[in-house]
Design a protein around this motif. Structure first.
Motif, mmCIF file in Angstrom:
data_model
loop_
_atom_site.group_PDB
_atom_site.id
_atom_site.type_symbol
_atom_site.label_atom_id
_atom_site.label_comp_id
_atom_site.label_asym_id
_atom_site.label_seq_id
_atom_site.Cartn_x
_atom_site.Cartn_y
_atom_site.Cartn_z
ATOM 1 N N UNK A 110 1.875 12.224 -8.029
ATOM 2 C CA UNK A 110 0.652 12.639 -9.926
ATOM 3 C C UNK A 110 0.773 11.644 -10.512
ATOM 4 N N UNK A 111 1.273 10.487 -10.479
ATOM 5 C CA UNK A 111 0.793 8.832 -11.542
ATOM 6 C C UNK A 111 -0.875 8.684 -10.570
ATOM 7 N N UNK A 112 -1.315 8.730 -12.134
ATOM 8 C CA UNK A 112 -2.722 8.418 -11.711
ATOM 9 C C UNK A 112 -3.237 7.038 -11.774
ATOM 10 N N UNK A 113 -4.033 6.765 -10.610
ATOM 11 C CA UNK A 113 -4.261 5.191 -10.128
ATOM 12 C C UNK A 113 -4.717 4.250 -11.155
ATOM 13 N N UNK A 114 -4.610 3.253 -11.388
ATOM 14 C CA UNK A 114 -5.037 2.065 -12.302
ATOM 15 C C UNK A 114 -5.117 0.703 -11.544
ATOM 16 N N UNK A 115 -5.947 -0.201 -12.486
ATOM 17 C CA UNK A 115 -6.238 -1.272 -11.416
ATOM 18 C C UNK A 115 -5.263 -2.138 -12.178
ATOM 19 N N UNK A 116 -3.594 -1.927 -13.279
ATOM 20 C CA UNK A 116 -3.181 -2.139 -13.819
ATOM 21 C C UNK A 116 -1.935 -3.161 -12.503
ATOM 22 N N UNK A 117 -2.252 -1.992 -11.561
ATOM 23 C CA UNK A 117 -0.902 -2.208 -10.764
ATOM 24 C C UNK A 117 -1.475 -3.361 -9.600
ATOM 25 N N UNK A 118 -3.012 -4.124 -9.580
ATOM 26 C CA UNK A 118 -2.830 -4.446 -8.938
ATOM 27 C C UNK A 118 -3.092 -6.226 -8.614
ATOM 28 N N UNK A 119 -2.663 -6.801 -7.615
ATOM 29 C CA UNK A 119 -2.675 -8.287 -8.013
ATOM 30 C C UNK A 119 -4.121 -8.992 -8.031
ATOM 31 N N UNK A 120 -4.136 -10.294 -8.612
ATOM 32 C CA UNK A 120 -5.585 -11.069 -8.159
ATOM 33 C C UNK A 120 -6.313 -10.929 -7.377
ATOM 34 N N UNK A 121 -5.490 -11.012 -5.978
ATOM 35 C CA UNK A 121 -6.254 -11.603 -4.737
ATOM 36 C C UNK A 121 -6.924 -9.978 -4.702
ATOM 37 N N UNK A 122 -6.586 -8.808 -4.892
ATOM 38 C CA UNK A 122 -6.738 -7.305 -4.847
ATOM 39 C C UNK A 122 -8.039 -7.295 -5.194
ATOM 40 N N UNK A 123 -7.796 -7.497 -6.670
ATOM 41 C CA UNK A 123 -9.352 -7.699 -7.675
ATOM 42 C C UNK A 123 -10.274 -7.788 -7.351
ATOM 43 N N UNK A 124 -9.943 -9.535 -6.584
ATOM 44 C CA UNK A 124 -11.050 -10.221 -6.410
ATOM 45 C C UNK A 124 -11.857 -10.085 -5.333
ATOM 46 N N UNK A 125 -10.877 -9.358 -3.722
ATOM 47 C CA UNK A 125 -11.625 -8.590 -2.795
ATOM 48 C C UNK A 125 -12.468 -7.015 -3.731
ATOM 49 N N UNK A 129 0.905 -1.373 0.301
ATOM 50 C CA UNK A 129 0.156 -0.618 0.067
ATOM 51 C C UNK A 129 1.355 1.364 -0.085
ATOM 52 N N UNK A 130 1.732 1.634 0.740
ATOM 53 C CA UNK A 130 2.871 2.591 1.121
ATOM 54 C C UNK A 130 3.119 2.141 -0.377
ATOM 55 N N UNK A 131 3.610 1.665 -1.907
ATOM 56 C CA UNK A 131 3.792 2.040 -2.713
ATOM 57 C C UNK A 131 2.729 2.585 -3.414
ATOM 58 N N UNK A 132 1.851 2.074 -3.898
ATOM 59 C CA UNK A 132 1.112 2.474 -4.604
ATOM 60 C C UNK A 132 0.167 4.122 -4.187
ATOM 61 N N UNK A 171 2.817 6.557 -2.615
ATOM 62 C CA UNK A 171 3.867 7.561 -2.599
ATOM 63 C C UNK A 171 3.464 7.759 -4.684
ATOM 64 N N UNK A 172 3.059 6.506 -5.241
ATOM 65 C CA UNK A 172 2.673 6.478 -6.714
ATOM 66 C C UNK A 172 1.607 7.701 -7.031
ATOM 67 N N UNK A 173 0.790 8.009 -6.163
ATOM 68 C CA UNK A 173 -0.378 8.782 -6.020
ATOM 69 C C UNK A 173 -0.028 10.299 -5.926
ATOM 70 N N UNK A 174 0.235 9.761 -4.892
ATOM 71 C CA UNK A 174 1.447 11.629 -4.026
ATOM 72 C C UNK A 174 1.981 12.417 -5.396
#
Length: 868
Positions: A58-73, A48-51, A53-56
């Motif tokens: 200026x990176x645009x949040x994207x589901x591409x950076x999530x793993x399968x477990x997170x997507x299912x949750x 979570x800290x990595x994600x 930081x990316x948003x902080x």
């Protein structure tokens, strides 16, 4: 073995991950507010800290950076908001996909077995269809086909030939006949509404013959490998089921063999009933497991597994178990080398009641009843299965959905009384032989590691209730207290303990029901210690007339689809039991004046149970409610009628009825067997034949007696047969002596002592003794000597001394009630009982023609007088 299966599954999972991103995107608005409120909670905390930081940065949040477990949750946690319309089974596919992903992630060297790989790929194919992701569906289908072909090649030449020939209407699998399933409308509806939750019941029955394991375990395996209507796939699936049973389920005599194999190979996979206990004597606490069938005790099991599967501590669970052998495991100076490495319960992980109710709404009332009947293994379209018979079968399920529900069923052998309690649910225990001690049911006194069965199960059923049970009076009192209050106390530091397990008695009724109803009561087949215990029987909410259920025939069993037992038992256990529909009938009806408080509770709970089974949301029509209420009243009245026959006036209110609130019409309910209880004929009997009612002080109850007397010229012998009761014999002899002394006063000019007098006493309600039959004996003797019959429908009451002094009838109301219920129209009794009339129910006075006598001789004249 290569990792081919693992690789194929991993490929399908990778494709599925892309598909879930496309599936999620239309529902979410990134970056705000959905990223913070919906996505972030599902991300693995370590990343979570990595994600963030990316948003902080200026990176645009994207589901591409999530793993399968997170997507299912994300999907499952927001199911009701976005995806509820997809159905409960679709949600289960997501959970199963997550389990598959976790298994692949933690797989080390061993490849996933073919059968598990087939199941995993089938799940992902179905999930891809839900998500509309064609690439994953194609990959999963392709790999599934490849593994299926490989499994087919591994079959013996004989089996391959058999499979090839299975293009016809039926196949053979090592002697098992697999008929082609002809789906009817109900099958189509059920498989569509509850995909993955149904199974072919004929396959269950066929495999059950060869393997002695609970049906819910067998259905788990069939659901895993045979959840299809394709005959060829069923052939392969059956092979896998048989292989799993043969390889993983052991017999009780193979304990030492299992130990040896574990020592040799280091690991072994089993399917067994696993329980756990806490050894509090070890610092920090130590859990030990036991495998019931394998006979392994003191098996290491980690705390996390036990806390995750708490039913290990409350009765145990059937599970897939991977055992390991490690002789370095030392516990208190003793080597305990056996340990559970992995444990996967054979049990539905979760059920969604809203989806169950939603599926139910797709069926009519009668269709849903048929679904439940098929789930029990029977075919409801058989012409013998009337609507009443179907409801009687469903009554056996009520203790599984209604807390603290007490049911008794007595009937012929072979009607399947115990089957449903033995096989359909892991939350039910069946005690064979009707044996169940107080420690068994209510726990060992001051022993925390020995909880009672009523605290561990939803239902404790006693099979073949007969013989010497409940011998200690305090044991019986414990049963009665629990059946009434749902709580008990063992007199230890635990105090009063509450539990919600119901009690069921199953027993055989060997005699003719009509005969038993005429001469005794319908609890007669029970053990002597409880047979006539009215307080015990008053606890029954329902007396199921087992004599109405037919003996099982081959064509009574279904070959169609029904719910997997473990699924429906989980619905019963975790959802329906906690609901309360006991007051639903009050919307339309009220109960009649003869319904006392205990009767009301029984009727309400039976009605509630039927509603839960047939209308799980509690909504049913006036006509349906009327049908359930009528049956519930009948089942409780059957209990009350037997109590009335044993206890008389105390239980005289048996005219059960209900009143329609809309029309005010009162409807009275009866029991079919009540039409057969007339014992006393309306026409005159043979001379010397007389009916009376006496009090058995050894049994503490009133009973109907029939006295038959015959006199013949001979050698002045006096003989009483049919009883060993001292009081009865003394009354007979005293009446005989009084007659000898007073014969001339009655105009009898014969020498009584020159006759042989034979008296047979028939106890029509299984009484052992009575001291108050004197006048009846006297009247019978006079009738026999004079050759004059008594008037029809007559009962003679009263007792006398050696000198003819009469005693008032004690328990007059109870005796008159028994006389009336047995068919009497007239009763004669001592004049001194006139004072008791003010306390008698009006019903008795209205329905009986009562006459009085002042001495025994007048009683005889009144009894043999010509009827007007």
């Amino acid at each position: 073995m290569s990792k081919a299966n693992n690789m194929m599954i991993a490929e399908a999972l990778d494709s599925l991950q892309s598909g879930l991103i496309d599936f999620l995107n239309p529902k979410l608005s990134l970056p705000e507010p959905d990223w913070k409120e919906i996505v972030e909670p599902a991300i693995n905390p370590a990343f979570l800290p990595i994600y963030k930081k990316r948003i902080k940065d200026g990176a645009k949040p994207s589901l591409d950076i999530l793993d399968l477990a997170s997507l299912i949750k994300i999907i499952t946690w927001n199911w009701k908001k976005y995806y509820a319309d997809l159905g409960y089974d679709a949600k289960n596919f997501f959970f199963e996909a997550l389990n598959i992903r976790n298994k692949i992630a933690h797989q080390e060297t061993e490849d996933i077995p073919n059968e598990d790989a087939l199941r995993a790929l089938d799940t992902m194919k179905r999930l891809a269809q839900v998500c509309g992701h064609k690439p994953t569906e194609e990959i999963a289908s392709s790999h599934h086909k490849a593994i299926f072909i490989e499994v087919s090649k591994n079959l013996s030449a004989k089996d391959k030939k058999r499979t090839k020939e299975s293009r016809g209407s039926e196949d053979q699998v090592e002697g098992l006949k697999v008929e082609k399933l002809m789906l009817d409308e109900l099958d189509e509806k059920l498989s569509k509404a509850f995909a993955g939750r149904v199974v072919r019941k004929d396959l269950v029955k066929k495999l059950k013959i060869g393997f002695n394991i609970p049906v819910y375990v067998l259905e788990y395996l069939l659901g895993k490998y045979c959840s299809t209507t394709n005959e060829a796939e069923i052939i392969i699936g059956l092979e896998m089921v048989k292989s799993a049973i043969t390889e993983r389920i052991v017999r009780g005599d193979q304990t030492e063999l299992i130990k040896a194999r574990l020592q040799k190979t280091g690991s072994l996979k089993l399917i067994d009933l696993v329980t756990a206990r806490l050894d509090e004597k070890v610092q920090g606490g130590k859990f030990w497991a036991r495998l019931a069938t394998a006979g392994l005790s003191n098996v290491h099991i980690d705390h996390e597994t036990v806390y995750k599967q708490e039913r290990l501590l409350t009765g145990g669970i059937w599970a897939n178990v991977e055992m390991i052998y490690n002789d370095s495991l030392d516990e208190g100076g003793a080597i305990r080398p056996f340990a559970i490495h992995r444990l996967a319960p054979i049990q539905i992980a979760r059920v969604d009641f809203e989806e169950y109710v939603g599926g139910r709404k797709l069926f009519t009332r009668d269709q849903w009843i048929d679904v439940l009947i098929r789930t029990m293994g029977y075919e409801p379209t058989h012409p013998d299965f009337t609507q009443r018979l179907k409801l009687l079968y469903l009554l056996r399920l009520i203790p599984m959905v209604e807390k603290n529900y007490n049911l008794i069923e007595l009937g012929p052998r072979g009607t399947g009384k115990s089957y449903v309690y033995r096989e359909i649910s892991p939350f039910v225990i069946l005690l064979s032989g009707g044996q169940g001690s107080v420690p068994d049911l209510f726990g060992w006194k001051s022993r925390r590691d020995k909880p009672g069965l009523v605290t561990k199960y939803d239902l404790v059923a006693f099979d073949e209730v007969a013989g010497p049970n409940f011998k200690q009076e305090q044991d019986k009192q414990m049963y009665k207290g629990y059946m009434e209050q749902g709580s008990f106390s063992r007199g230890d530091e635990k105090g009063t303990v509450s539990a919600d397990a119901g009690i069921v008695f199953n027993g055989n009724f060997d005699s003719d029901v009509e005969t038993t109803a005429r001469i005794s009561h319908l609890f007669t087949p029970l053990p002597e210690t409880v047979r006539n215990d009215m307080a015990f029987h008053d606890r029954w909410h329902c007396y199921l007339p087992g004599w109405e259920l037919p003996k099982m025939q081959v064509d009574y069993f279904t070959s169609h689809l029904g719910f997997i037992s473990d699924y429906i038992s989980e619905i019963f256990h975790s959802e329906l039991r906690k609901r309360n529909y006991t007051d639903n009938y009050e919307e339309y009806f009220t109960l009649g004046s003869h319904i006392e408080e205990r009767d009301k509770r029984a009727v309400a709970r039976t009605t509630s149970g039927l509603i839960k089974l047939i209308h799980p949301d509690g909504a049913c029509s006036r006509e349906e409610m009327q049908e359930y209420l009528t049956l519930s009243l009948e089942l409780r009245r059957r209990v009350k009628e037997q109590l009335k026959r044993m206890g008389g006036i105390e239980y005289s209110k048996v005219n059960f009825s209900y009143i329609d609130k809309k029309t005010g019409q009162e409807t009275f309910i009866t029991c079919k067997e009540l039409g057969a209880i007339q014992v006393i004929p309306d026409t005159p009997l043979e001379p010397g034949d007389v009916f009376t009612v006496g009090y058995d002080d050894s049994e503490g109850r009133y009973s109907l007696f029939r006295i038959q007397i015959q006199t013949n010229q001979g050698g002045h012998r006096f003989n009483v047969v049919g009883t060993s009761g001292k009081g009865i014999k003394e009354s007979a002899r005293m009446s005989y002596d009084y007659l000898k002394a007073n014969a001339s006063r009655m105009g009898i000019d014969r020498d009584i002592s020159s006759y042989d007098t034979n008296i047979q006493v028939i106890s029509l309600m299984q009484a052992k003794n009575a001291k108050d039959l004197g006048v009846a004996f006297f009247v019978g003797l006079v009738s026999a000597l004079m050759g004059r019959p008594l008037v029809g429908g007559l009962v003679v009451l009263g007792n006398m001394t050696l000198h003819g002094v009469l005693s008032p009838v004690v328990g007059l109301g109870d005796k008159l009630r028994i006389a009336m219920d047995s068919g009497a129209r007239r009763v004669i009794l001592p004049s001194e009982n006139k004072r008791d009339f003010a306390d008698l129910p009006a019903e008795l006075i209205e329905k009986l023609l009562i006459d009085f006598y002042g001495d025994p001789i007048k009683a005889a004249y009144k009894a043999i007088a010509v009827e007007d």
